[in-house]
Design an enzyme around this catalytic site. Sequence first.
Site, PDB file in Angstrom:
ATOM      1  N   ASP A 123       0.815  -1.221   0.000  1.00  0.00           N
ATOM      2  CA  ASP A 123       0.000   0.000   0.000  1.00  0.00           C
ATOM      3  C   ASP A 123       0.849   1.271   0.000  1.00  0.00           C
ATOM      4  O   ASP A 123       0.655   2.180   0.814  1.00  0.00           O
ATOM      5  CB  ASP A 123      -0.952  -0.003   1.208  1.00  0.00           C
ATOM      6  CG  ASP A 123      -1.868  -1.209   1.221  1.00  0.00           C
ATOM      7  OD1 ASP A 123      -2.054  -1.829   0.155  1.00  0.00           O
ATOM      8  OD2 ASP A 123      -2.410  -1.540   2.296  1.00  0.00           O
ATOM      9  N   TRP A 226      -1.251 -14.059   3.433  1.00  0.00           N
ATOM     10  CA  TRP A 226      -1.816 -13.017   4.308  1.00  0.00           C
ATOM     11  C   TRP A 226      -3.280 -12.961   3.897  1.00  0.00           C
ATOM     12  O   TRP A 226      -3.628 -12.412   2.863  1.00  0.00           O
ATOM     13  CB  TRP A 226      -1.087 -11.706   4.050  1.00  0.00           C
ATOM     14  CG  TRP A 226      -1.652 -10.467   4.688  1.00  0.00           C
ATOM     15  CD1 TRP A 226      -2.947 -10.037   4.677  1.00  0.00           C
ATOM     16  CD2 TRP A 226      -0.904  -9.466   5.396  1.00  0.00           C
ATOM     17  NE1 TRP A 226      -3.067  -8.845   5.337  1.00  0.00           N
ATOM     18  CE2 TRP A 226      -1.825  -8.462   5.785  1.00  0.00           C
ATOM     19  CE3 TRP A 226       0.437  -9.315   5.725  1.00  0.00           C
ATOM     20  CZ2 TRP A 226      -1.428  -7.321   6.502  1.00  0.00           C
ATOM     21  CZ3 TRP A 226       0.826  -8.178   6.434  1.00  0.00           C
ATOM     22  CH2 TRP A 226      -0.098  -7.195   6.819  1.00  0.00           C
ATOM     23  N   ASP A 227      -4.158 -13.552   4.692  1.00  0.00           N
ATOM     24  CA  ASP A 227      -5.547 -13.765   4.264  1.00  0.00           C
ATOM     25  C   ASP A 227      -6.470 -12.686   4.815  1.00  0.00           C
ATOM     26  O   ASP A 227      -6.651 -12.562   6.028  1.00  0.00           O
ATOM     27  CB  ASP A 227      -6.034 -15.145   4.702  1.00  0.00           C
ATOM     28  CG  ASP A 227      -7.135 -15.680   3.796  1.00  0.00           C
ATOM     29  OD1 ASP A 227      -8.006 -14.877   3.416  1.00  0.00           O
ATOM     30  OD2 ASP A 227      -7.104 -16.874   3.454  1.00  0.00           O
ATOM     31  N   ASN A 228      -7.071 -11.917   3.902  1.00  0.00           N
ATOM     32  CA  ASN A 228      -7.965 -10.825   4.281  1.00  0.00           C
ATOM     33  C   ASN A 228      -9.446 -11.199   4.220  1.00  0.00           C
ATOM     34  O   ASN A 228     -10.300 -10.305   4.203  1.00  0.00           O
ATOM     35  CB  ASN A 228      -7.725  -9.618   3.363  1.00  0.00           C
ATOM     36  CG  ASN A 228      -6.400  -8.942   3.635  1.00  0.00           C
ATOM     37  OD1 ASN A 228      -6.018  -8.727   4.777  1.00  0.00           O
ATOM     38  ND2 ASN A 228      -5.677  -8.597   2.576  1.00  0.00           N
ATOM     39  N   ASP A 233     -11.598  -3.622   7.727  1.00  0.00           N
ATOM     40  CA  ASP A 233     -11.149  -2.239   7.861  1.00  0.00           C
ATOM     41  C   ASP A 233     -11.508  -1.371   6.658  1.00  0.00           C
ATOM     42  O   ASP A 233     -11.517  -0.149   6.757  1.00  0.00           O
ATOM     43  CB  ASP A 233      -9.643  -2.168   8.141  1.00  0.00           C
ATOM     44  CG  ASP A 233      -8.799  -2.903   7.109  1.00  0.00           C
ATOM     45  OD1 ASP A 233      -9.378  -3.554   6.213  1.00  0.00           O
ATOM     46  OD2 ASP A 233      -7.562  -2.835   7.205  1.00  0.00           O
ATOM     47  N   ASN A 261      -5.712 -11.985   8.630  1.00  0.00           N
ATOM     48  CA  ASN A 261      -5.780 -10.580   9.040  1.00  0.00           C
ATOM     49  C   ASN A 261      -7.269 -10.268   9.208  1.00  0.00           C
ATOM     50  O   ASN A 261      -7.946  -9.932   8.251  1.00  0.00           O
ATOM     51  CB  ASN A 261      -5.156  -9.696   7.958  1.00  0.00           C
ATOM     52  CG  ASN A 261      -5.225  -8.223   8.305  1.00  0.00           C
ATOM     53  OD1 ASN A 261      -4.971  -7.831   9.436  1.00  0.00           O
ATOM     54  ND2 ASN A 261      -5.579  -7.404   7.327  1.00  0.00           N
TER      55      ASN A 261
END
Length: 505
Positions: A123, A226-228, A233, A261
């Site tokens: 990001d 990295w699992d969203n 958010d 995450n």
Amino acid sequence: MSQKSKMFLSGVVEGFYGRPWTMSQRKELFRREQKWGLNAYLYAPKDDYKHRMYWRDLYSPEEAEQLMTLISAARERDVEFIYAISPGLDITFSNPKEVAALKRKLSQVCGFGCRSFALLFDDIETEMCPADKEAFSSFAEAQVSVTNEVFLHLDEPHTFLFCPTDYCAAFCTPSVPQSAYLNTVGEKLNAGIDILWTGPKVVSQHISVASIEEVSAVLRRPPVIWDNIHANDYDPQRLFLGPFKNRPTELIPKLRGVLTNPNCEFEPNFVAIHTLATWCSYGQKDVSMDGDDQGSDYNPHEALRLALSDWLVEFGRADQPDGAGGGRSKRQASDEEPMQTDGYAPGPRDNPLYTAEPLTLDDLTLLSELFYLPYEHGATAVLMLQELQWLSQTLETSEGVEWRRRAEKFDDMCAAVVQMFNRLSNVPNRIILYDLYNYICDIKSGVTMAKAYVKTLGETRSSRTPLRCYKFTVNHGFTGIIALMKRLFHIHSKVSQNKNRANKV
């Protein structure tokens, strides 16, 4: 690399935007991870200033003491504490002073007892400054150069993770295999460094074996996911209480690890983390294919039921142990004041004493289905939205008996949501309730207004008074129709007022 360093990482990344979790919540997380068989925690809260915005600044003595306590707490629970830093907002990769500042900061954390680290470049803007353009041929080369140098400076730590700027397939140009950025990372990043990857998208609905094999070939190593899937958010009106799913357990031998995450709110993540642990446990078993879409004996619906059953017990705990939840401690019996109800018995003409109904597993199942997953509603939510759609669209075309029957059915479903809200509002564990309260208030508001809307439709059907109807689809979701319901409620209130005025005239 030692066998231990090749251990499959499973656990949680605190990597969301928003208020970070408290120290006591993190300690409770470690306790749950140990209990459920998970082994890793990645410290990467975006709103920790010294993690991202002010990454150059060293921790104060007070902050250092907190981090040392946290690292020690993780070690006591056999959880690998991975400290992450995100310098990508403003680092000049070619400036030796900047690299020295990064090394100094990580050396300080190393002094706290931390043995695992992560360098994150997610990001951020991809345009290099003039100095970096002169020193490096590409953005990827700049990142890899600094990351390799830091890795060697830390004397090849136990675990070292790298998060690329192109961290999902959707960011790769023109594709994953042809991405110049990823190919540079795969070719030049030290082989001892593992790479984070979110899947096809930032929030991936599915992660397939084929997609992981494709990116692994480019990265020249298996990634850490990295699992969203449970992250919220990006939309503060949504919460995700559905199970970990759409990731076949055949992925496990092809991955270095999976870190979820999850939601910003700590307590609602019980389901996300519990079901991930179940998924990991099934993936480690030697099971045969059974035709399920998960590709193994792992069943997300059963995993959800197990998680909700365990979570129900937590709702009944009035007092939290030291270090859990919000840090509520149990009062001594001698400190207790007499309850107002002691010795009181209402008379035959008095109001009876209020008795709170206990929360049930059905209530938690309904809650989960109303707040399920980013791309999917739970079964009850889908049914309610379908019924609302049918009642709105068939007001003038359906048989009266059938319309009233389904309206009563919808009314009963709305009543169940309100009853679930009332039971949740009276649970002994107020810590969990407070994390859920805004969401369940919104759901209660939405279904109450939907119920009023359907009632108004029924009244206009009986009186044959024309009324504008609205189309609904399951894609709206309950959180999406709340605002529309408020608008409809206002419109129909005006209609009723006008009718009353006309009757008076």
